[in-house]
Design an enzyme around this catalytic site. Structure first.
Site, mmCIF file in Angstrom:
data_model
loop_
_atom_site.group_PDB
_atom_site.id
_atom_site.type_symbol
_atom_site.label_atom_id
_atom_site.label_comp_id
_atom_site.label_asym_id
_atom_site.label_seq_id
_atom_site.Cartn_x
_atom_site.Cartn_y
_atom_site.Cartn_z
ATOM 1 N N HIS A 68 0.788 -1.139 0.038
ATOM 2 C CA HIS A 68 -0.075 0.080 0.125
ATOM 3 C C HIS A 68 0.849 1.207 -0.114
ATOM 4 O O HIS A 68 2.123 1.144 -0.236
ATOM 5 C CB HIS A 68 -0.860 0.048 1.452
ATOM 6 C CG HIS A 68 -0.186 -0.204 2.471
ATOM 7 N ND1 HIS A 68 0.461 0.758 3.167
ATOM 8 C CD2 HIS A 68 -0.328 -1.248 3.477
ATOM 9 C CE1 HIS A 68 0.932 0.043 4.017
ATOM 10 N NE2 HIS A 68 0.618 -0.966 4.243
ATOM 11 N N HIS A 122 4.082 1.433 2.164
ATOM 12 C CA HIS A 122 5.237 0.602 1.455
ATOM 13 C C HIS A 122 5.817 1.555 0.233
ATOM 14 O O HIS A 122 7.075 1.617 0.423
ATOM 15 C CB HIS A 122 4.736 -0.596 0.739
ATOM 16 C CG HIS A 122 4.222 -1.568 1.802
ATOM 17 N ND1 HIS A 122 2.928 -2.038 2.097
ATOM 18 C CD2 HIS A 122 4.913 -2.341 3.006
ATOM 19 C CE1 HIS A 122 2.936 -3.137 2.982
ATOM 20 N NE2 HIS A 122 3.766 -3.180 3.626
ATOM 21 N N GLN A 140 6.569 -15.813 11.971
ATOM 22 C CA GLN A 140 6.161 -14.343 13.086
ATOM 23 C C GLN A 140 4.743 -14.798 13.321
ATOM 24 O O GLN A 140 4.103 -13.795 13.905
ATOM 25 C CB GLN A 140 6.796 -13.280 12.317
ATOM 26 C CG GLN A 140 6.071 -12.665 11.221
ATOM 27 C CD GLN A 140 6.559 -11.824 10.509
ATOM 28 O OE1 GLN A 140 7.775 -11.743 9.945
ATOM 29 N NE2 GLN A 140 5.928 -10.481 10.712
ATOM 30 N N ASP A 192 4.866 0.008 13.055
ATOM 31 C CA ASP A 192 5.227 -0.858 13.887
ATOM 32 C C ASP A 192 6.391 -0.590 14.496
ATOM 33 O O ASP A 192 7.650 -1.088 14.364
ATOM 34 C CB ASP A 192 5.680 -2.331 12.969
ATOM 35 C CG ASP A 192 4.473 -2.901 12.122
ATOM 36 O OD1 ASP A 192 3.878 -3.627 12.773
ATOM 37 O OD2 ASP A 192 4.576 -2.427 10.830
ATOM 38 N N GLN A 196 8.484 -3.331 16.591
ATOM 39 C CA GLN A 196 9.376 -4.140 15.502
ATOM 40 C C GLN A 196 10.552 -3.302 15.198
ATOM 41 O O GLN A 196 11.798 -3.557 15.185
ATOM 42 C CB GLN A 196 8.642 -4.153 14.360
ATOM 43 C CG GLN A 196 9.373 -4.741 13.173
ATOM 44 C CD GLN A 196 8.464 -5.448 11.906
ATOM 45 O OE1 GLN A 196 7.933 -6.543 11.919
ATOM 46 N NE2 GLN A 196 8.350 -4.519 10.974
ATOM 47 N N SER A 245 -1.879 -3.481 5.708
ATOM 48 C CA SER A 245 -2.439 -4.676 4.586
ATOM 49 C C SER A 245 -3.414 -5.052 5.361
ATOM 50 O O SER A 245 -4.480 -5.693 4.733
ATOM 51 C CB SER A 245 -1.196 -5.726 4.493
ATOM 52 O OG SER A 245 -0.063 -5.186 3.840
HETATM 53 O O1 PAF Z 1 6.762 -5.454 8.782
HETATM 54 C C1 PAF Z 1 6.991 -6.574 8.221
HETATM 55 O O2 PAF Z 1 5.898 -6.347 7.135
HETATM 56 C C2 PAF Z 1 7.510 -7.700 8.556
HETATM 57 O O3 PAF Z 1 7.224 -7.916 9.913
HETATM 58 C C3 PAF Z 1 8.787 -7.733 7.965
HETATM 59 C C4 PAF Z 1 9.418 -6.723 8.543
HETATM 60 C C5 PAF Z 1 8.860 -7.693 6.635
HETATM 61 C C6 PAF Z 1 9.457 -9.141 8.621
HETATM 62 O O4 PAF Z 1 8.595 -10.556 8.017
#
Ligand code: PAF
Length: 283
Positions: free
Chosen positions: A34, A37, A61, A150, A153, A186
């Site tokens: 989207h 990204h 994950q 995220d 993350q 997404s």
């Molecule tokens: O943020 C994401 O889309 C995922 O967690 C990543 C960083 C691509 C790892 O699979």
């Protein structure tokens, strides 16, 4: 724009690019791309000569009961979006290529993986840090871009990169929102029309907390009470967590400052959405 499925072919291309003095930029994704990204890709395009996007829905994950099987996938559409954003190469390995029979090695960042999404999705960050390490080893980037939606993350990946001395610069990029404030994801594709409207309670709660902070409220209990009231008033919204934490260590705070992270995870129907802000940020 070429699509590469094999790790060794990807490594060969990256090694040749490095020999030619090119700067390699990676935008790791799970596809169903989207505008959020696309903003990472456009920034990546500015910062290097070889721009690679990985598309891999990483099974490790997702926990049992998570949405791995129904996670939205559309490689053709993703390729069109990536090409328009200036991507040179898509790295799209299969699960068997990334995790062949006999696979047994994991990367685990301990402390900051534990709260927030780590508490509600045990093992999630171990899967993320493992796959990101493997993507780095396949693509050999100088720089990798991640979205701040995220937030945890990004913090975990920064910690991992520093702790393991990985020679990759990590760049965090601002959250991209729809016109009405919903953070792009997404997973928004799962929402019905009614749920899509309900989902606005996340950005509303964040904006309300930032406004109270600007007006002088510093007690985290008070700020969170406002958040709970706004999301609680939404019949379809069920809070997974709503917490204020230090933006760097992710440790809990009781008094808010400009760099306090307010992080939310809320279920709207069966869809789990996350969003966040720093209380001191303007917009
Ligand atoms: O943020 C994401 O889309 C995922 O967690 C990543 C960083 C691509 C790892 O699979």
């Amino acid at each position: 724009m070429k699509i590469i499925n094999s790790i060794s072919e990807m490594q060969q291309i990256s090694q040749a690019a490095r020999r030619a003095g090119e700067r390699i930029v990676l935008v790791p994704t799970m596809g169903f791309l989207h505008e959020g990204h696309a903003s990472l890709m456009r920034e990546g395009r500015r910062r290097g000569e070889l721009l690679v996007t990985s598309i891999f829905v990483n099974p490790t994950q997702f926990g049992a009961g998570d949405d791995f099987d129904c996670y939205p996938r559309d490689l053709e559409r993703d390729c069109a979006l990536a090409a328009a954003a200036g991507v040179d190469l898509i790295f799209a390995p299969t699960a068997g290529e990334m995790y062949p029979v006999g696979y047994q090695t994991w990367v685990d960042v301990e402390k900051i993986s534990l709260p927030l999404c780590g508490a509600s999705r045990p093992g999630h960050f171990r899967g993320v840090t493992t796959v990101v390490t493997k993507l780095f080893n396949a693509v050999l980037p100088h720089l990798a871009l991640f979205g701040r939606k995220d937030f945890q993350q990004l913090a975990v990946i920064r910690r991992m990169t520093a702790d393991l001395n990985l020679p990759v610069e990590i760049v965090g990029m601002p959250i991209v929102r729809e016109a009405d404030g919903l953070a792009m994801s997404s997973r928004n594709a799962y929402l019905s029309v009614e749920e899509r409207r309900s989902a606005l309670c996340l950005s509303r709660a964040l904006n309300d907390a930032r406004q109270r902070y600007r007006q002088g409220t510093r007690a985290v209990t008070e700020l969170l009470a406002g958040v709970l009231a706004i999301i609680g008033a939404e019949p379809k919204g069920v809070i997974d967590y709503a917490e204020c934490r230090d933006a760097e260590t992710l440790e809990e705070v009781t008094t808010a400052g400009d760099d306090t992270l307010l992080a939310l995870a809320v279920r709207i129907g069966t869809t789990r959405l996350i969003d966040n802000c720093l209380l001191g940020e303007e917009n």
